[in-house]
Design a protein around this motif. Structure first.
Motif, short mmCIF file in Angstrom:
data_model
loop_
_atom_site.label_atom_id
_atom_site.label_comp_id
_atom_site.label_asym_id
_atom_site.label_seq_id
_atom_site.Cartn_x
_atom_site.Cartn_y
_atom_site.Cartn_z
N THR A 228 80.95 4.06 108.84
CA THR A 228 79.13 4.73 108.51
C THR A 228 78.40 4.10 109.79
O THR A 228 79.21 3.65 111.12
CB THR A 228 78.56 4.03 107.31
OG1 THR A 228 77.90 2.49 107.44
CG2 THR A 228 79.52 4.61 105.93
N GLY B 138 78.88 6.49 95.28
CA GLY B 138 78.05 5.89 96.01
C GLY B 138 77.99 5.16 97.13
O GLY B 138 76.85 5.26 97.20
N THR C 73 76.21 7.44 99.91
CA THR C 73 74.53 7.33 99.81
C THR C 73 74.23 5.81 100.18
O THR C 73 73.32 5.67 100.58
CB THR C 73 74.20 7.51 98.77
OG1 THR C 73 74.46 9.35 98.43
CG2 THR C 73 72.90 7.59 97.61
N GLU C 74 74.86 5.48 99.43
CA GLU C 74 74.27 3.10 99.73
C GLU C 74 74.21 2.42 101.30
O GLU C 74 73.31 2.65 101.63
CB GLU C 74 75.39 2.27 98.90
CG GLU C 74 74.93 0.89 99.25
CD GLU C 74 74.71 0.29 98.00
OE1 GLU C 74 75.63 -1.27 98.79
OE2 GLU C 74 75.69 0.74 97.21
N SER D 217 74.12 4.98 103.47
CA SER D 217 73.31 6.12 104.71
C SER D 217 71.70 5.39 104.97
O SER D 217 70.72 5.60 105.68
CB SER D 217 73.64 7.65 104.24
OG SER D 217 74.83 7.68 104.30
N ASN D 218 71.51 5.18 103.55
CA ASN D 218 70.11 4.83 103.26
C ASN D 218 70.09 3.72 103.97
O ASN D 218 69.08 3.75 104.91
CB ASN D 218 69.72 4.89 101.70
CG ASN D 218 69.59 5.66 101.10
OD1 ASN D 218 68.93 6.53 101.80
ND2 ASN D 218 69.58 6.28 99.83
N SER E 241 80.44 15.65 101.34
CA SER E 241 79.37 15.33 102.31
C SER E 241 77.65 15.93 102.18
O SER E 241 76.45 15.56 102.53
CB SER E 241 80.04 15.27 103.38
OG SER E 241 80.66 14.63 103.40
N HIS F 9 76.05 17.19 99.97
CA HIS F 9 74.90 17.07 99.15
C HIS F 9 75.09 15.32 99.71
O HIS F 9 73.45 15.06 99.14
CB HIS F 9 76.15 16.43 97.37
CG HIS F 9 74.78 15.85 96.57
ND1 HIS F 9 74.63 16.89 95.66
CD2 HIS F 9 75.09 14.20 96.01
CE1 HIS F 9 73.82 16.04 95.17
NE2 HIS F 9 74.56 14.74 94.62
N VAL F 10 75.39 14.42 100.13
CA VAL F 10 75.21 13.01 100.48
C VAL F 10 73.60 13.08 101.61
O VAL F 10 72.22 12.69 101.07
CB VAL F 10 76.28 12.16 100.80
CG1 VAL F 10 75.73 10.76 101.44
CG2 VAL F 10 76.81 11.75 99.62
N LYS G 21 70.46 14.54 100.02
CA LYS G 21 70.08 13.34 98.88
C LYS G 21 69.34 12.48 99.09
O LYS G 21 68.44 11.70 98.75
CB LYS G 21 71.46 12.75 98.00
CG LYS G 21 70.98 12.02 96.49
CD LYS G 21 72.24 11.48 96.20
CE LYS G 21 72.32 10.44 95.17
NZ LYS G 21 73.47 10.35 94.10
N VAL G 22 69.99 11.93 100.44
CA VAL G 22 68.97 10.75 101.16
C VAL G 22 67.81 11.28 102.16
O VAL G 22 67.53 10.96 103.42
CB VAL G 22 69.98 10.15 102.41
CG1 VAL G 22 71.69 9.44 101.56
CG2 VAL G 22 70.81 10.45 103.24
#
Length: 184
Positions: A80, A111, A114-115, A117-118, A144, A146-147, A150-151
């Motif tokens: 990431t 998840g 997302t984790e 990414s944040n 991807s 969606h992620v 979402k962020v």
């Protein structure tokens, strides 16, 4: 790089050659490459060349992709991170910060993307003082896309690559990121 980021479940650290076997396991899987030009790696030397490229980015740009390791099992689940794109043109752009990730299939839908990414967005905007972050995904890669949404990324436009494949261009600005975190 001496940087290590932590999330509740992950450790994000620099990519090293000792990570090659786990990265090879991920990148030889055709499912992982379904939305990545459908070219899974076939030899571990390709992974070592990628690691060399990423490590050169650390030196030249002060940032690059990092491996993601689970805290509970110490497994490498993929990579990431933030990359400074100055080696090619993407959707008419160069010299921009790109956020991206790639996970081993057995870690999908848990998840982790997302984790991570944040954590990276927080680091990029608040520690590196990046003003804008971009991302690009295959138009059909619903997970991807969606992620990113979402962020906090905003879909900007679809664009074709040189092979006629449609990609999505995403943008997130520091001020928007700060405001959405104040609302939470």
């Amino acid at each position: 790089m001496n940087l290590i980021l932590e999330t509740p479940r992950l450790i994000l650290r620099e990519m090293r050659h000792e990570d090659a076997n786990a990265l090879f396991e991920m990148d030889c899987n055709p499912n992982v490459h379904k939305y990545l030009w459908q070219k899974p790696v076939v030899h571990i030397d390709e992974v070592h060349a990628y690691i060399d490229m990423v490590r050169k980015q650390y030196i030249n740009n002060g940032i690059g992709r990092f491996v993601a390791i689970t805290k509970n099992t110490n497994e490498l689940i993929g990579w990431t991170g933030i990359k400074f794109v100055n080696d090619h043109v993407e959707n008419g752009n160069t010299n921009f910060y790109d956020y991206g990730y790639r996970l081993n299939e057995k870690f999908w839908n848990k998840g982790f993307a997302t984790e991570a990414s944040n954590a990276w967005l927080d680091y990029g905007f608040n520690q590196m003082n990046i003003q804008e972050m971009n991302a690009y995904t295959h138009a059909e890669n619903g997970a991807s896309n969606h992620v990113l949404q979402k962020v906090g990324f905003h879909f900007m436009e679809d664009y074709p690559d040189e092979n006629g494949i449609t990609w999505k261009w995403w943008l997130l600005k520091k001020l928007e990121f700060r405001n959405q975190n104040l609302e939470q």
